[in-house]
Design an enzyme around this catalytic site. Sequence first.
Site, mmCIF file in Angstrom:
data_model
loop_
_atom_site.group_PDB
_atom_site.id
_atom_site.type_symbol
_atom_site.label_atom_id
_atom_site.label_comp_id
_atom_site.label_asym_id
_atom_site.label_seq_id
_atom_site.Cartn_x
_atom_site.Cartn_y
_atom_site.Cartn_z
ATOM 1 C CB THR A 1 -0.931 -0.005 1.235
ATOM 2 O OG1 THR A 1 -1.545 1.276 1.357
ATOM 3 C CG2 THR A 1 -0.173 -0.301 2.522
ATOM 4 C CE1 TYR B 1 -4.405 -2.270 4.851
ATOM 5 C CE2 TYR B 1 -3.655 -0.094 4.150
ATOM 6 C CZ TYR B 1 -4.047 -1.384 3.843
ATOM 7 O OH TYR B 1 -4.067 -1.791 2.534
ATOM 8 C CD1 TRP C 1 -5.622 6.057 -2.246
ATOM 9 C CD2 TRP C 1 -6.695 7.660 -3.386
ATOM 10 N NE1 TRP C 1 -5.311 7.272 -1.675
ATOM 11 C CE2 TRP C 1 -5.950 8.261 -2.351
ATOM 12 C CE3 TRP C 1 -7.438 8.461 -4.230
ATOM 13 C CZ2 TRP C 1 -5.928 9.640 -2.147
ATOM 14 C CZ3 TRP C 1 -7.423 9.850 -4.031
ATOM 15 C CH2 TRP C 1 -6.682 10.420 -2.996
HETATM 16 N N1 LIG Z 1 -8.463 -1.295 -0.972
HETATM 17 C C1 LIG Z 1 -7.508 -0.364 -1.127
HETATM 18 O O1 LIG Z 1 -7.816 0.827 -1.309
HETATM 19 C C2 LIG Z 1 -6.060 -0.754 -1.137
HETATM 20 C C3 LIG Z 1 -5.094 0.262 -1.263
HETATM 21 C C4 LIG Z 1 -3.729 -0.107 -1.280
HETATM 22 C C5 LIG Z 1 -3.388 -1.435 -1.167
HETATM 23 N N2 LIG Z 1 -4.337 -2.388 -1.037
HETATM 24 C C6 LIG Z 1 -3.921 -3.787 -0.889
HETATM 25 O O2 LIG Z 1 -4.371 -4.516 -2.017
HETATM 26 C C7 LIG Z 1 -4.672 -5.861 -1.620
HETATM 27 C C8 LIG Z 1 -6.064 -6.228 -2.086
HETATM 28 O O3 LIG Z 1 -6.976 -5.353 -1.447
HETATM 29 P P1 LIG Z 1 -8.514 -5.272 -1.862
HETATM 30 O O4 LIG Z 1 -8.803 -3.853 -2.152
HETATM 31 O O5 LIG Z 1 -8.837 -6.322 -2.872
HETATM 32 O O6 LIG Z 1 -9.155 -5.630 -0.456
HETATM 33 P P2 LIG Z 1 -10.651 -6.019 -0.092
HETATM 34 O O7 LIG Z 1 -11.551 -5.776 -1.253
HETATM 35 O O8 LIG Z 1 -10.928 -5.362 1.221
HETATM 36 O O9 LIG Z 1 -10.555 -7.597 0.101
HETATM 37 C C9 LIG Z 1 -9.802 -8.138 1.147
HETATM 38 C C10 LIG Z 1 -9.914 -9.627 1.062
HETATM 39 O O10 LIG Z 1 -9.181 -10.173 2.147
HETATM 40 C C11 LIG Z 1 -10.026 -11.075 2.820
HETATM 41 N N3 LIG Z 1 -9.668 -11.217 4.209
HETATM 42 C C12 LIG Z 1 -9.779 -10.339 5.224
HETATM 43 N N4 LIG Z 1 -9.365 -10.905 6.373
HETATM 44 C C13 LIG Z 1 -8.989 -12.170 6.065
HETATM 45 C C14 LIG Z 1 -8.500 -13.254 6.808
HETATM 46 N N5 LIG Z 1 -8.336 -13.177 8.138
HETATM 47 N N6 LIG Z 1 -8.205 -14.406 6.164
HETATM 48 C C15 LIG Z 1 -8.400 -14.526 4.833
HETATM 49 N N7 LIG Z 1 -8.885 -13.550 4.076
HETATM 50 C C16 LIG Z 1 -9.171 -12.373 4.685
HETATM 51 C C17 LIG Z 1 -11.420 -10.534 2.645
HETATM 52 O O11 LIG Z 1 -12.372 -11.526 2.930
HETATM 53 P P3 LIG Z 1 -13.886 -11.153 3.385
HETATM 54 O O12 LIG Z 1 -14.595 -10.808 2.095
HETATM 55 O O13 LIG Z 1 -14.358 -12.391 4.022
HETATM 56 O O14 LIG Z 1 -13.769 -9.988 4.314
HETATM 57 C C18 LIG Z 1 -11.359 -10.142 1.181
HETATM 58 O O15 LIG Z 1 -11.510 -11.266 0.368
HETATM 59 C C19 LIG Z 1 -4.454 -5.912 -0.106
HETATM 60 O O16 LIG Z 1 -3.179 -6.403 0.156
HETATM 61 C C20 LIG Z 1 -4.533 -4.458 0.317
HETATM 62 O O17 LIG Z 1 -3.780 -4.218 1.496
HETATM 63 C C21 LIG Z 1 -5.679 -2.087 -1.036
#
Ligand SMILES: NC(=O)c1ccc[n+]([C@@H]2O[C@H](COP(=O)([O-])OP(=O)(O)OC[C@H]3O[C@@H](n4cnc5c(N)ncnc54)[C@H](OP(=O)(O)O)[C@@H]3O)[C@@H](O)[C@H]2O)c1
Length: 308
Positions: free
Chosen positions: A102, A126, A151
Amino acid sequence: MSLRILITGATGQVGWQLQRTLAPLGEVIACTRTELDLANPEATAKFVRELAPDLVANAAAYTAVDKAESEPDLAHVVNAVSPGLIAEELACTGGLLVHYSTDYVFDGTKTGPYIENDTTGPLNTYGRTKLEGEQRIAASGCAHIILRTSWVYDIRGKNFLRAVLRLAREREELTMVADQHGSPTWARAIAEATSQIVGRCTLRRDAPGWGYSGTYHLTAAGQTTWAGFAEQILEEYTALAEWPADTGEWGSPLLAKGVIPVTTAQFPTPARRPQNSVLSNAKLQDTFGLRLPDWQALLRLALQDAVR
Ligand SMILES: NC(=O)c1ccc[n+]([C@@H]2O[C@H](COP(=O)([O-])OP(=O)(O)OC[C@H]3O[C@@H](n4cnc5c(N)ncnc54)[C@H](OP(=O)(O)O)[C@@H]3O)[C@@H](O)[C@H]2O)c1
């Protein structure tokens, strides 16, 4: 050569899209939280050991930035401890780990886009746990690609795009923070770039670290603020509203006519956020020849997906 691919976080924005974009590279085993819970590090390590995948695309993460302030231990296990153990398992078998991190590993005080080697300094729990995840993976010695993005949004899942549209159906005016700068990035574009990167690594399967181990920034080109992102969402959505209205959630009209910019100070949240989240993608382009389009172009494509 066909790969055995484990995708974690299959219900998440990136995990959902990865199931589609990694499919041409081999056999995909996509796990939801119920099937593979990173809150249980020992079970996670055992699962990876027994499956022995060639590739793990770890899209699972504790992503609730504000809630992490009150659940730091859980965020730490999911974002740092379990990814570190997955990496250690892959170090033993020669597998490749693609992991996502991130913009929030930085403190946001730099003028101009951050490069990969810039000093980190997360402002919130985070960001600290995600940074430790990066460090544990690098220390494991496994072949790894860490992709820092920012984002993230899609037409499904929990994200800013859908939150803005929901609010815009309920209110005439939206207030949004206008002094945090970043690059909104469509989950599909992240997943497609991931597939290209993995394809390149696969061609160097015999090289140490599958040829390209390291950290790369992967965001859409250009930058905006949350207020600018919200304005663009309203504008693009309004253009789409002329299209057939048999599209459920996406066909309904908006009340909001515009966005009122506010400062971070006027909109306090439990977690502090960096004022500058913009990441330079030069290393990604130099290494893999990949450059994501401007964030506005990707937003339009994402919204078109919702109605067509
Ligand atoms: N979202 C952002 O804006 C953003 C920004 C920068 C970087 N990132 C990074 O990009 C990556 C993907 O993010 P995303 O946006 O796709 O996130 P997301 O839509 O919030 O999805 C997170 C996923 O992780 C799962 N999860 C949460 N806790 C878990 C656990 N204990 N065991 C197994 N699975 C778990 C969630 O499952 P549930 O559906 O059951 O909750 C969901 O499938 C992550 O590494 C995040 O840190 C995201």
